[in-house]
Scaffold this motif. Structure first.
Motif, PDB file in Angstrom:
ATOM      1  N   LEU A  25      30.228  41.532  96.286  1.00 15.36           N
ATOM      2  CA  LEU A  25      30.303  42.650  97.226  1.00 15.36           C
ATOM      3  C   LEU A  25      30.318  43.946  96.405  1.00 15.36           C
ATOM      4  CD1 LEU A  25      32.788  41.416  99.973  1.00 15.36           C
ATOM      5  CD2 LEU A  25      30.309  41.128  99.807  1.00 15.36           C
TER       6      LEU A  25
ATOM      7  N   SER B 112      23.442  46.233 107.653  1.00 17.79           N
ATOM      8  CA  SER B 112      22.330  45.742 106.831  1.00 17.79           C
ATOM      9  C   SER B 112      22.350  44.214 106.792  1.00 17.79           C
ATOM     10  CB  SER B 112      22.381  46.360 105.435  1.00 17.79           C
ATOM     11  OG  SER B 112      23.666  46.324 104.892  1.00 17.79           O
ATOM     12  N   PRO B 113      21.251  43.601 106.315  1.00 13.38           N
ATOM     13  CA  PRO B 113      21.152  42.136 106.379  1.00 13.38           C
ATOM     14  C   PRO B 113      22.325  41.443 105.694  1.00 13.38           C
ATOM     15  CG  PRO B 113      19.063  43.106 105.698  1.00 13.38           C
ATOM     16  CD  PRO B 113      20.065  44.217 105.704  1.00 13.38           C
ATOM     17  N   SER B 114      22.866  40.447 106.359  1.00  7.64           N
ATOM     18  CA  SER B 114      23.994  39.695 105.799  1.00  7.64           C
ATOM     19  C   SER B 114      24.246  38.489 106.692  1.00  7.64           C
ATOM     20  CB  SER B 114      25.250  40.565 105.758  1.00  7.64           C
ATOM     21  OG  SER B 114      25.901  40.537 107.015  1.00  7.64           O
TER      22      SER B 114
ATOM     23  N   GLU C 272      12.051  45.334 108.594  1.00  8.76           N
ATOM     24  CA  GLU C 272      12.478  45.811 107.267  1.00  8.76           C
ATOM     25  C   GLU C 272      11.883  44.836 106.257  1.00  8.76           C
ATOM     26  OE1 GLU C 272      16.480  47.555 106.409  1.00  8.76           O
ATOM     27  OE2 GLU C 272      16.621  45.866 105.010  1.00  8.76           O
TER      28      GLU C 272
ATOM     29  N   PHE D   5      12.748  34.544 104.200  1.00 11.33           N
ATOM     30  CA  PHE D   5      12.111  34.662 102.885  1.00 11.33           C
ATOM     31  C   PHE D   5      10.688  34.085 102.882  1.00 11.33           C
ATOM     32  CE2 PHE D   5      16.617  34.878 102.301  1.00 11.33           C
ATOM     33  CZ  PHE D   5      16.774  35.874 101.353  1.00 11.33           C
TER      34      PHE D   5
ATOM     35  N   THR E 298      21.657  52.230 101.357  1.00 13.75           N
ATOM     36  CA  THR E 298      22.395  50.969 101.366  1.00 13.75           C
ATOM     37  C   THR E 298      23.049  50.776 100.004  1.00 13.75           C
ATOM     38  OG1 THR E 298      22.287  48.554 101.672  1.00 13.75           O
ATOM     39  CG2 THR E 298      20.306  49.572 100.822  1.00 13.75           C
TER      40      THR E 298
ATOM     41  N   SER F 177      14.176  41.251 109.245  1.00 13.48           N
ATOM     42  CA  SER F 177      14.003  41.471 107.805  1.00 13.48           C
ATOM     43  C   SER F 177      13.128  40.373 107.213  1.00 13.48           C
ATOM     44  CB  SER F 177      15.367  41.469 107.110  1.00 13.48           C
ATOM     45  OG  SER F 177      15.192  41.395 105.708  1.00 13.48           O
TER      46      SER F 177
ATOM     47  N   MET G  20      23.611  52.310 105.793  1.00  8.37           N
ATOM     48  CA  MET G  20      23.786  50.882 106.086  1.00  8.37           C
ATOM     49  C   MET G  20      25.060  50.360 105.436  1.00  8.37           C
ATOM     50  SD  MET G  20      19.919  49.518 105.836  1.00  8.37           S
ATOM     51  CE  MET G  20      18.750  50.024 107.090  1.00  8.37           C
ATOM     52  N   THR G  21      25.571  49.285 106.011  1.00  7.48           N
ATOM     53  CA  THR G  21      26.768  48.695 105.413  1.00  7.48           C
ATOM     54  C   THR G  21      26.795  47.185 105.615  1.00  7.48           C
ATOM     55  OG1 THR G  21      29.177  48.569 105.548  1.00  7.48           O
ATOM     56  CG2 THR G  21      28.072  49.402 107.486  1.00  7.48           C
TER      57      THR G  21
ATOM     58  N   SER H 168      29.003  45.111 102.745  1.00 10.72           N
ATOM     59  CA  SER H 168      30.237  44.687 102.064  1.00 10.72           C
ATOM     60  C   SER H 168      31.483  45.080 102.854  1.00 10.72           C
ATOM     61  CB  SER H 168      30.299  45.295 100.665  1.00 10.72           C
ATOM     62  OG  SER H 168      29.277  44.750  99.865  1.00 10.72           O
TER      63      SER H 168
ATOM     64  N   PHE I 175      19.630  39.200 108.865  1.00 11.63           N
ATOM     65  CA  PHE I 175      19.473  38.581 107.545  1.00 11.63           C
ATOM     66  C   PHE I 175      17.984  38.311 107.302  1.00 11.63           C
ATOM     67  CE2 PHE I 175      18.396  34.260 108.825  1.00 11.63           C
ATOM     68  CZ  PHE I 175      18.807  34.258 110.137  1.00 11.63           C
TER      69      PHE I 175
ATOM     70  N   VAL J 271      29.292  51.604 100.688  1.00 11.33           N
ATOM     71  CA  VAL J 271      30.109  52.278 101.710  1.00 11.33           C
ATOM     72  C   VAL J 271      31.420  51.515 101.890  1.00 11.33           C
ATOM     73  CG1 VAL J 271      30.279  52.763 104.178  1.00 11.33           C
ATOM     74  CG2 VAL J 271      28.179  53.280 102.947  1.00 11.33           C
TER      75      VAL J 271
ATOM     76  N   VAL K  28      26.172  36.641  94.343  1.00  9.49           N
ATOM     77  CA  VAL K  28      26.134  37.999  94.904  1.00  9.49           C
ATOM     78  C   VAL K  28      27.581  38.511  94.976  1.00  9.49           C
ATOM     79  CG1 VAL K  28      25.687  39.308  97.018  1.00  9.49           C
ATOM     80  CG2 VAL K  28      24.056  37.578  96.259  1.00  9.49           C
TER      81      VAL K  28
HETATM   82  C1  LIG Z   1      26.513  38.027 101.445  1.00 13.04           C
HETATM   83  C2  LIG Z   1      25.326  38.975 101.421  1.00 13.04           C
HETATM   84  C3  LIG Z   1      24.106  38.569 101.959  1.00 13.04           C
HETATM   85  C4  LIG Z   1      23.004  39.430 101.930  1.00 13.04           C
HETATM   86  N1  LIG Z   1      21.807  39.033 102.472  1.00 13.04           N
HETATM   87  C5  LIG Z   1      20.749  39.878 102.440  1.00 13.04           C
HETATM   88  C6  LIG Z   1      19.495  39.500 102.993  1.00 13.04           C
HETATM   89  O1  LIG Z   1      19.314  38.401 103.527  1.00 13.04           O
HETATM   90  N2  LIG Z   1      18.480  40.403 102.920  1.00 13.04           N
HETATM   91  C7  LIG Z   1      18.624  41.655 102.380  1.00 13.04           C
HETATM   92  O2  LIG Z   1      17.682  42.456 102.387  1.00 13.04           O
HETATM   93  N3  LIG Z   1      19.805  42.036 101.863  1.00 13.04           N
HETATM   94  C8  LIG Z   1      20.855  41.180 101.872  1.00 13.04           C
HETATM   95  N4  LIG Z   1      22.052  41.577 101.341  1.00 13.04           N
HETATM   96  C9  LIG Z   1      22.170  42.951 100.799  1.00 13.04           C
HETATM   97  C10 LIG Z   1      22.824  43.874 101.834  1.00 13.04           C
HETATM   98  O3  LIG Z   1      22.025  43.970 103.004  1.00 13.04           O
HETATM   99  C11 LIG Z   1      23.049  45.283 101.266  1.00 13.04           C
HETATM  100  O4  LIG Z   1      21.804  45.908 101.017  1.00 13.04           O
HETATM  101  C12 LIG Z   1      23.867  45.269  99.985  1.00 13.04           C
HETATM  102  O5  LIG Z   1      24.971  44.380 100.089  1.00 13.04           O
HETATM  103  C13 LIG Z   1      24.384  46.665  99.642  1.00 13.04           C
HETATM  104  O6  LIG Z   1      25.125  47.214 100.696  1.00 13.04           O
HETATM  105  P1  LIG Z   1      26.736  47.212 100.756  1.00 13.04           P
HETATM  106  O7  LIG Z   1      27.214  47.919  99.562  1.00 13.04           O
HETATM  107  O8  LIG Z   1      27.080  47.882 102.027  1.00 13.04           O
HETATM  108  O9  LIG Z   1      27.150  45.765 100.735  1.00 13.04           O
HETATM  109  C14 LIG Z   1      23.142  40.721 101.348  1.00 13.04           C
HETATM  110  C15 LIG Z   1      24.382  41.112 100.805  1.00 13.04           C
HETATM  111  C16 LIG Z   1      25.467  40.258 100.839  1.00 13.04           C
HETATM  112  C17 LIG Z   1      26.762  40.734 100.258  1.00 13.04           C
END
Ligand SMILES: Cc1cc2nc3c(=O)[nH]c(=O)nc-3n(C[C@H](O)[C@H](O)[C@H](O)COP(=O)(O)O)c2cc1C
Length: 337
Positions: A219, A20-22, A133, A48, A246, A108, A267-268, A270, A45, A249, A217
């Motif tokens: 984890l 997932s986005p990160s 997305e 915006f 999402t 995204s 999705m993952t 963290s 990522f 996980v 944010v």
């Molecule tokens: C450092 C970081 C950056 C993230 N950036 C985005 C982003 O740009 N766009 C988005 O839709 N979600 C973003 N997320 C959310 C993640 O894509 C994900 O949906 C959320 O962390 C939950 O999943 P997880 O439990 O596997 O981390 C971000 C999360 C983290 C931790």
């Protein structure tokens, strides 16, 4: 030999684990590492709405200034107005990623108003994105705005993006609606090709020593998966859109839980940030081992096995689960964490 292949909004994936986005997808090298780590698809990522607005405002300012002083220089305008690392850099990254990795690359787009920026989805598609997305992170902070207006805004944004592209569009949304199920059905009815459950709500912390608000944010932890798991189990078989999970996980059993609830993909972020992009293959090995141990040969056999049955009344089903759990808790049967 277990078969992990699956489909997600019409895309064929080698397995159901999606990055997932990160920040892990911030560079081509990061994207390459995610793909070689084993994921079935990568969501980049977010770009915006605010970045697109800034770029548009800067472009208008440049046109005005340039037209006043050097009208003949207008022909140079596009290259002057574009910046690296912003919207243009994003499109270049999509192009390079698509040429480099052998898994679908999903762009995204993150915004909340149904305005001009939504057309950017088209540029993402033209750059090679396999899907879009759409993250609608709308915090209804204005107490004068009704719930219906908030919901309508989601529909309007989706419709704008859908009309701009032909590739599939997933909607990543929040769980905070009076009736999340009805919202899911409305988005499904408006053509959402997937629902990504859920956005994690940014809840700022307060530092009582420094007397400041910390909008950070965190984890996730496995307990964060329960909400999405519950709604995926409720929506399985009730929407045409694919369901993506999402949140939360950490180990292979978390993948199994989401698939049993009815997720098409899991999705993952963290876990990959904690353990590195190569951790996806560990998760997948664990999933294969669990499937073999349980006698499952394919993801299709697992998916939705523990979803709310199609003929059940979902509200009564959830209420019955709640009452049973609370009565057991009051009799002393509860988990300490
Ligand atoms: C450092 C970081 C950056 C993230 N950036 C985005 C982003 O740009 N766009 C988005 O839709 N979600 C973003 N997320 C959310 C993640 O894509 C994900 O949906 C959320 O962390 C939950 O999943 P997880 O439990 O596997 O981390 C971000 C999360 C983290 C931790």
């Amino acid at each position: 030999m277990t078969n992990l292949t699956t489909t997600y909004m019409g895309l064929s994936l080698r397995n159901p684990v999606v990055a997932s986005p990160s920040p892990l997808s911030y560079t081509l090298d990061g994207i390459r590492r995610l793909a070689s780590g084993g994921v079935g698809a990568i969501v980049l990522f977010s770009l915006f709405e605010e970045q697109l607005r800034e770029q548009a405002a800067r472009a208008i300012r440049l046109v005005e200034e340039t037209a006043e002083s050097f009208p003949e220089a207008l022909s140079y305008f596009p290259s002057v107005a574009e910046e690296d690392g912003g919207p243009r850099g994003y499109l270049e990254l999509i192009e390079r990623a698509v040429a480099t990795v052998d898994v679908p690359v999903i762009a995204s787009l993150n915004g909340v108003t149904p305005e001009g920026w939504t057309d950017y989805a088209r540029a993402m598609q033209d750059a090679g994105a396999a899907a879009i997305e759409l993250n609608i992170y709308h915090l209804a902070g204005d107490p004068d705005v009704s719930g219906r207006e908030v919901e309508q805004r989601h529909v309007d944004v989706l419709e704008r993006v859908k009309s701009a592209v032909t590739v599939p569009v997933a909607v990543k949304l929040s769980p905070y609606f009076s009736s999340p199920g009805e919202m899911a059905l409305r988005l499904d009815g408006c053509g959402a090709d997937a629902l990504v459950l859920f956005n994690r709500f940014l809840q700022p912390d307060i530092d009582p020593e420094e007397l400041i608000v910390l909008p950070r944010v965190n984890l996730s932890s496995p307990a964060d998966a329960r909400l999405a798991q519950t709604w995926i189990a409720l929506l399985r078989g009730r929407v045409r859109a694919s369901l993506a999970a999402t949140s939360g996980v950490e180990v292979a059993a978390d993948l199994a839980r989401y698939l049993l609830a009815g997720a098409d993909v899991v999705m993952t972020t963290s876990a990959l940030l904690r353990h590195g992009p190569g951790y996806a293959s560990e998760l997948l090995d664990g999933l294969s081992a669990w499937m073999a141990r349980k006698g499952f040969e394919s993801i299709d056999e697992v998916r939705g096995l523990l979803a709310v049955p199609a003929d059940a009344d979902p509200a009564a089903y959830e209420r019955a689960g709640y009452v049973t759990a609370m009565r057991a808790a009051n009799a002393g049967a509860y988990n300490p964490w």
